[in-house]
Design an enzyme around this catalytic site. Structure first.
Site, PDB file in Angstrom:
ATOM      1  N   GLY A  11     -13.427 -25.472 -14.986  1.00 11.79           N
ATOM      2  CA  GLY A  11     -14.440 -26.149 -15.788  1.00 11.79           C
ATOM      3  C   GLY A  11     -15.014 -25.245 -16.857  1.00 11.79           C
ATOM      4  N   ARG A  72      -7.507 -27.275 -15.080  1.00  9.26           N
ATOM      5  CA  ARG A  72      -7.295 -26.938 -13.676  1.00  9.26           C
ATOM      6  C   ARG A  72      -5.795 -27.027 -13.404  1.00  9.26           C
ATOM      7  NH1 ARG A  72     -12.387 -26.749 -11.836  1.00  9.26           N
ATOM      8  NH2 ARG A  72     -13.929 -28.183 -12.729  1.00  9.26           N
ATOM      9  N   TYR A  73      -5.280 -26.087 -12.639  1.00 16.48           N
ATOM     10  CA  TYR A  73      -3.837 -26.041 -12.398  1.00 16.48           C
ATOM     11  C   TYR A  73      -3.589 -25.690 -10.930  1.00 16.48           C
ATOM     12  CZ  TYR A  73       1.106 -25.089 -13.362  1.00 16.48           C
ATOM     13  OH  TYR A  73       2.483 -25.115 -13.376  1.00 16.48           O
ATOM     14  N   GLY A 102     -14.620 -19.889 -12.459  1.00 18.22           N
ATOM     15  CA  GLY A 102     -15.316 -19.966 -11.189  1.00 18.22           C
ATOM     16  C   GLY A 102     -14.436 -19.543 -10.034  1.00 18.22           C
ATOM     17  N   GLY A 104     -12.195 -21.084  -8.201  1.00 16.42           N
ATOM     18  CA  GLY A 104     -10.783 -21.432  -8.287  1.00 16.42           C
ATOM     19  C   GLY A 104     -10.027 -20.482  -9.196  1.00 16.42           C
ATOM     20  N   ILE A 126     -21.245 -23.109 -14.840  1.00 14.49           N
ATOM     21  CA  ILE A 126     -22.654 -23.488 -14.894  1.00 14.49           C
ATOM     22  C   ILE A 126     -23.268 -23.539 -13.502  1.00 14.49           C
ATOM     23  CG2 ILE A 126     -22.316 -24.807 -17.023  1.00 14.49           C
ATOM     24  CD1 ILE A 126     -22.628 -27.368 -15.298  1.00 14.49           C
ATOM     25  N   ASP A 127     -22.440 -23.598 -12.457  1.00 10.47           N
ATOM     26  CA  ASP A 127     -22.935 -23.815 -11.100  1.00 10.47           C
ATOM     27  C   ASP A 127     -23.667 -22.614 -10.514  1.00 10.47           C
ATOM     28  OD1 ASP A 127     -21.699 -26.300 -11.266  1.00 10.47           O
ATOM     29  OD2 ASP A 127     -19.852 -25.568 -10.350  1.00 10.47           O
ATOM     30  N   GLY A 170     -23.606 -28.929 -10.189  1.00 14.34           N
ATOM     31  CA  GLY A 170     -23.812 -27.734  -9.396  1.00 14.34           C
ATOM     32  C   GLY A 170     -22.805 -27.607  -8.273  1.00 14.34           C
ATOM     33  N   ILE A 252     -23.044 -33.388 -19.703  1.00 13.58           N
ATOM     34  CA  ILE A 252     -23.850 -32.879 -20.816  1.00 13.58           C
ATOM     35  C   ILE A 252     -24.311 -31.452 -20.538  1.00 13.58           C
ATOM     36  CG2 ILE A 252     -26.071 -33.719 -19.938  1.00 13.58           C
ATOM     37  CD1 ILE A 252     -26.863 -34.362 -22.806  1.00 13.58           C
TER      38      ILE A 252
END
Length: 337
Positions: A11, A72-73, A102, A104, A126-127, A170, A252
């Site tokens: 992400g 994502r893969y 992140g 992953g 962002i999480d 999140g 957003i």
């Protein structure tokens, strides 16, 4: 090490471009060549790899998203995908990589390291749910975006005497909800790390309207608990009679120009990642702890996670021992009285 590559993965998060810019310019200043990889691990396997110079990153620090694109893969979790990616890196003469993403993305970097290919991770999500760092790139911007939106929702909530359930991203962490909820003066904050009593939530809404003279009620809900719609349904089943609305801020929170803080920590961590590769160090993740740069093994960082939990006394305990937090949950309860 003479040639490295940089790419975002998973992400997107505001500030990723600032990190890429820092990697490119720091590497060039150290006499190294830099290649960019489009679409993360998918682009690596496909050979979507190309040179990056100072000019290509010259106007990127203020941009949200990522100009190298991201994806994502899941196939990279398989040995075949990993070996195909390494083959492409070697084909382009690349000796080490910087991965921005992140958990992953870190798992992918961990696989590269296990195959003897130096990889350094930069936390970009962002999480704010990555171990080994107090803050991840994009978190500050996401919180500020959420606060701006909640402030506006409060205006309309007050005008109509409504209750608003505001769902924020999140993943399984409540960081965005906690920070945005406190900064916006939310009446209640619901996060995965703390159990809640839906009947108590409903009775608090009623009490605020009937006995405290409030003309609005704002509940900030972390998506890791449940969806806003499901939460609203449970509130009604618990007896809530208020004029209830649900707003999901959704993606957003991933957009917009990064804040000054996100730009600075992205630049700082990006530069340090290059220094580590120059020294021949791989298998590490860069982070920020107590406003200082830190490094931790990417293996432990990817596997550990950084979710926090609460004791019976309400004290927040972070699973990452290098990370400290204020008792935000208790703080909000005291301020929303």
């Amino acid at each position: 090490m003479k040639r490295i590559a940089v790419f975002p993965s998973g992400g997107d998060a505001p500030g990723m471009n600032a990190a890429i810019r820092a990697v490119v310019r720091k590497a060039i200043s150290e006499g190294m060549e830099v290649y960019g990889i489009n679409r993360g691990y998918a682009g690596m396997v496909d050979g979507d790899i190309f040179p990056l110079g100072s000019k290509e990153v010259g106007d990127k620090i203020s941009r949200g998203g990522t100009f190298l694109y991201s994806a994502r893969y899941p196939e990279f979790a398989q040995l075949e995908g990993q070996l195909a990616g390494i083959e492409q890196l070697k084909k382009h003469g690349i000796e080490g990589v910087v991965v921005i993403g992140g958990d992953g993305s870190y798992h992918g970097a961990m696989r590269l390291t296990e195959h003897g290919f130096p990889a350094v991770g930069i936390p970009g999500t962002i999480d704010n749910d990555i171990a080994g760092t107090d803050y991840t790139i994009g978190f500050d911007t996401a919180v500020n975006t959420a606060v701006e939106a909640i402030d506006k929702l409060r205006d309309t909530s007050s005008s109509h005497g409504r209750t608003f359930v505001v769902e924020v991203m999140g993943r399984n962490a409540g960081d965005i909800a906690l920070w945005a909820g406190i900064a916006s003066g939310a009446d209640q904050i619901i996060v995965p790390e703390e159990e809640f009593d839906i009947e108590k939530v409903a009775s608090t809404i009623q009490y605020d309207f009937e006995h405290k003279g409030k003309n609005h009620h704002i509940i900030v809900l972390a998506e890791g608990v449940m969806s806003g719609e499901a939460f609203a349904q449970k509130l009604k089943e618990a007896g809530d009679k208020s004029d209830l609305r649900v707003t999901n801020l959704g993606h957003i929170l991933r957009g917009g120009s990064p804040t000054a803080r996100d730009r600075v920590i992205a630049s700082w961590m990006g530069s340090h990642a290059v220094e580590l590769l120059k020294e021949g160090k791989g298998g590490l993740a860069v982070g920020i702890h107590n406003e200082e740069l830190v490094e931790s093994p990417i293996l432990g960082t990817a596997e550990e996670g950084a979710l926090f939990s609460l004791t019976e006394e309400g004290k927040i305990i972070v699973n990452n021992p290098h990370k400290a937090r204020l008792d935000f949950a208790a703080l909000n309860r005291s301020l929303s009285q």
